[in-house]
Design a protein around this motif. Structure first.
Motif, PDB file in Angstrom:
ATOM      1  N   THR A   1       6.358  -8.068  -5.412  1.00  0.00           N
ATOM      2  CA  THR A   1       4.940  -8.082  -5.009  1.00  0.00           C
ATOM      3  C   THR A   1       4.476  -6.633  -4.900  1.00  0.00           C
ATOM      4  N   THR A   2       4.490  -5.912  -6.009  1.00  0.00           N
ATOM      5  CA  THR A   2       4.249  -4.472  -5.954  1.00  0.00           C
ATOM      6  C   THR A   2       2.797  -4.148  -5.589  1.00  0.00           C
ATOM      7  N   TYR A   3       2.640  -3.063  -4.834  1.00  0.00           N
ATOM      8  CA  TYR A   3       1.331  -2.594  -4.366  1.00  0.00           C
ATOM      9  C   TYR A   3       1.163  -1.122  -4.720  1.00  0.00           C
ATOM     10  N   ASP A   4      -0.078  -0.696  -4.959  1.00  0.00           N
ATOM     11  CA  ASP A   4      -0.363   0.719  -5.178  1.00  0.00           C
ATOM     12  C   ASP A   4      -0.053   1.502  -3.897  1.00  0.00           C
ATOM     13  N   ASP A   5       0.479   2.698  -4.060  1.00  0.00           N
ATOM     14  CA  ASP A   5       0.903   3.508  -2.928  1.00  0.00           C
ATOM     15  C   ASP A   5      -0.300   4.227  -2.295  1.00  0.00           C
ATOM     16  N   PRO A   6      -0.597   3.980  -1.011  1.00  0.00           N
ATOM     17  CA  PRO A   6      -1.700   4.700  -0.371  1.00  0.00           C
ATOM     18  C   PRO A   6      -1.435   6.191  -0.222  1.00  0.00           C
ATOM     19  N   LYS A   7      -0.195   6.605  -0.450  1.00  0.00           N
ATOM     20  CA  LYS A   7       0.161   8.028  -0.386  1.00  0.00           C
ATOM     21  C   LYS A   7      -0.739   8.872  -1.281  1.00  0.00           C
ATOM     22  N   SER A   8      -1.262   8.264  -2.348  1.00  0.00           N
ATOM     23  CA  SER A   8      -2.098   8.999  -3.295  1.00  0.00           C
ATOM     24  C   SER A   8      -3.348   9.587  -2.645  1.00  0.00           C
ATOM     25  N   ALA A   9      -3.739   9.026  -1.489  1.00  0.00           N
ATOM     26  CA  ALA A   9      -4.953   9.505  -0.808  1.00  0.00           C
ATOM     27  C   ALA A   9      -4.649  10.432   0.364  1.00  0.00           C
ATOM     28  N   ASP A  10      -3.380  10.728   0.606  1.00  0.00           N
ATOM     29  CA  ASP A  10      -3.037  11.606   1.732  1.00  0.00           C
ATOM     30  C   ASP A  10      -3.770  12.943   1.620  1.00  0.00           C
ATOM     31  N   GLY A  11      -4.395  13.357   2.713  1.00  0.00           N
ATOM     32  CA  GLY A  11      -5.070  14.652   2.748  1.00  0.00           C
ATOM     33  C   GLY A  11      -6.426  14.677   2.086  1.00  0.00           C
ATOM     34  N   THR A  12      -6.939  13.510   1.689  1.00  0.00           N
ATOM     35  CA  THR A  12      -8.256  13.453   1.049  1.00  0.00           C
ATOM     36  C   THR A  12      -9.257  12.753   1.967  1.00  0.00           C
ATOM     37  N   ASN A  13     -10.516  12.758   1.557  1.00  0.00           N
ATOM     38  CA  ASN A  13     -11.552  12.066   2.321  1.00  0.00           C
ATOM     39  C   ASN A  13     -11.397  10.549   2.266  1.00  0.00           C
ATOM     40  N   GLN A  14     -10.607  10.074   1.327  1.00  0.00           N
ATOM     41  CA  GLN A  14     -10.391   8.625   1.173  1.00  0.00           C
ATOM     42  C   GLN A  14      -9.141   8.127   1.889  1.00  0.00           C
ATOM     43  N   GLU A  15      -8.512   9.008   2.656  1.00  0.00           N
ATOM     44  CA  GLU A  15      -7.223   8.671   3.271  1.00  0.00           C
ATOM     45  C   GLU A  15      -7.297   7.390   4.117  1.00  0.00           C
ATOM     46  N   ALA A  16      -8.146   7.364   5.125  1.00  0.00           N
ATOM     47  CA  ALA A  16      -8.227   6.210   6.027  1.00  0.00           C
ATOM     48  C   ALA A  16      -8.655   4.960   5.264  1.00  0.00           C
ATOM     49  N   GLU A  17      -9.634   5.112   4.394  1.00  0.00           N
ATOM     50  CA  GLU A  17     -10.137   3.967   3.626  1.00  0.00           C
ATOM     51  C   GLU A  17      -9.036   3.360   2.754  1.00  0.00           C
ATOM     52  N   THR A  18      -8.231   4.217   2.133  1.00  0.00           N
ATOM     53  CA  THR A  18      -7.169   3.743   1.237  1.00  0.00           C
ATOM     54  C   THR A  18      -6.081   3.016   2.013  1.00  0.00           C
ATOM     55  N   TYR A  19      -5.674   3.585   3.133  1.00  0.00           N
ATOM     56  CA  TYR A  19      -4.651   2.922   3.951  1.00  0.00           C
ATOM     57  C   TYR A  19      -5.176   1.598   4.516  1.00  0.00           C
ATOM     58  N   ASP A  20      -6.425   1.606   4.955  1.00  0.00           N
ATOM     59  CA  ASP A  20      -7.014   0.367   5.486  1.00  0.00           C
ATOM     60  C   ASP A  20      -7.081  -0.704   4.403  1.00  0.00           C
ATOM     61  N   SER A  21      -7.428  -0.297   3.193  1.00  0.00           N
ATOM     62  CA  SER A  21      -7.521  -1.233   2.077  1.00  0.00           C
ATOM     63  C   SER A  21      -6.163  -1.844   1.743  1.00  0.00           C
ATOM     64  N   ARG A  22      -5.114  -1.012   1.759  1.00  0.00           N
ATOM     65  CA  ARG A  22      -3.783  -1.533   1.465  1.00  0.00           C
ATOM     66  C   ARG A  22      -3.328  -2.479   2.575  1.00  0.00           C
ATOM     67  N   CYS A  23      -3.676  -2.160   3.800  1.00  0.00           N
ATOM     68  CA  CYS A  23      -3.345  -3.028   4.927  1.00  0.00           C
ATOM     69  C   CYS A  23      -4.025  -4.391   4.765  1.00  0.00           C
ATOM     70  N   VAL A  24      -5.288  -4.364   4.387  1.00  0.00           N
ATOM     71  CA  VAL A  24      -6.039  -5.600   4.156  1.00  0.00           C
ATOM     72  C   VAL A  24      -5.350  -6.442   3.083  1.00  0.00           C
ATOM     73  N   GLN A  25      -4.984  -5.803   1.991  1.00  0.00           N
ATOM     74  CA  GLN A  25      -4.380  -6.532   0.873  1.00  0.00           C
ATOM     75  C   GLN A  25      -3.065  -7.184   1.271  1.00  0.00           C
ATOM     76  N   ILE A  26      -2.202  -6.429   1.912  1.00  0.00           N
ATOM     77  CA  ILE A  26      -0.882  -6.961   2.264  1.00  0.00           C
ATOM     78  C   ILE A  26      -1.008  -8.031   3.348  1.00  0.00           C
ATOM     79  N   ALA A  27      -1.886  -7.829   4.319  1.00  0.00           N
ATOM     80  CA  ALA A  27      -2.118  -8.847   5.345  1.00  0.00           C
ATOM     81  C   ALA A  27      -2.612 -10.136   4.701  1.00  0.00           C
ATOM     82  N   ARG A  28      -3.606 -10.016   3.829  1.00  0.00           N
ATOM     83  CA  ARG A  28      -4.180 -11.188   3.152  1.00  0.00           C
ATOM     84  C   ARG A  28      -3.093 -11.957   2.390  1.00  0.00           C
ATOM     85  N   GLU A  29      -2.256 -11.232   1.663  1.00  0.00           N
ATOM     86  CA  GLU A  29      -1.268 -11.899   0.825  1.00  0.00           C
ATOM     87  C   GLU A  29      -0.131 -12.514   1.639  1.00  0.00           C
ATOM     88  N   MET A  30       0.277 -11.869   2.720  1.00  0.00           N
ATOM     89  CA  MET A  30       1.309 -12.478   3.564  1.00  0.00           C
ATOM     90  C   MET A  30       0.766 -13.727   4.265  1.00  0.00           C
TER      91      MET A  30
END
Length: 206
Positions: free
Chosen positions: A168-197
């Protein structure tokens, strides 16, 4: 034992999004449901190990949300774990995303690889720290391996003791570390994994 109100509401919101999961993903997630169902019907403990390369972000999200989903749907005998092909640390950005949802997380962040208690309800918690998938804290036999990143999927051709292996591979939120999209990217990945579980566990009959 009851989920924290914020987390319960978050789960309810994710359940309303099930139609947004592709049929291809649903078919994969139903394999998790089928494994859980089989173990419960045999009155056996369900052990799920979420695996990615560094056991720092996605695999911890998987471990935590699968445990929450089991509790949300009142499924006992489910225990979730995580591991990597190497150990690093549970990443602060992943922890911050979980805290924004309402998880209560405590641990000694001054050490190199802290052990965290992640609470999601009264008397409900799981322990998270970075480790290899074959670490003694993880089950050694009779478990399902859920591969949360393509790198780990490719570099773990054989996992001893596994009964079922699911990608069940997911895109790595690490790609947004240190950017303006950091929180949004991590929140989005959290949403996706929560939804799928939650989707997977919604197909298990208690």
């Amino acid at each position: 034992m009851v989920l924290f109100d914020e987390i319960s509401r978050y789960c309810q919101a994710r359940i309303q999004e099930f139609d947004g999961i592709s049929q291809e993903r649903k078919d994969v997630l139903k394999k998790i449901a089928g494994y859980v169902q089989m173990k419960l019907e045999r009155n056996e403990e369900v052990q799920l190990v979420f695996i990615c390369t560094h056991n720092s972000r996605r695999s911890h999200f998987g471990q935590i949300w699968a445990q929450v989903a089991a509790e949300y749907f009142s499924l006992s005998k489910v225990k979730t774990y995580s591991g990597g092909t190497e150990a690093t640390a549970f990443h602060p950005n992943a922890i911050a995303a979980l805290k924004r949802i309402g998880f209560q997380i405590s641990g000694d962040s001054t050490v190199q690889n802290p052990e965290y208690s992640v609470a999601f309800g009264e008397g409900l918690s799981t322990v998270c720290f970075s480790k290899t998938y074959d670490h003694k804290a993880n089950p050694q036999t009779a478990f399902a391996a859920v591969m949360t990143c393509s790198d780990a999927e490719e570099n773990c051709p054989f996992i001893p003791g596994v009964e079922l292996r699911i990608g069940t591979t997911y895109d790595d939120p690490k790609s947004a570390d240190g950017t303006n999209q950091e929180a949004e990217t991590y929140d989005s990945r959290c949403v996706q994994i929560a939804r799928e579980m939650l989707y997977a566990f919604s197909h298990v009959k208690g």
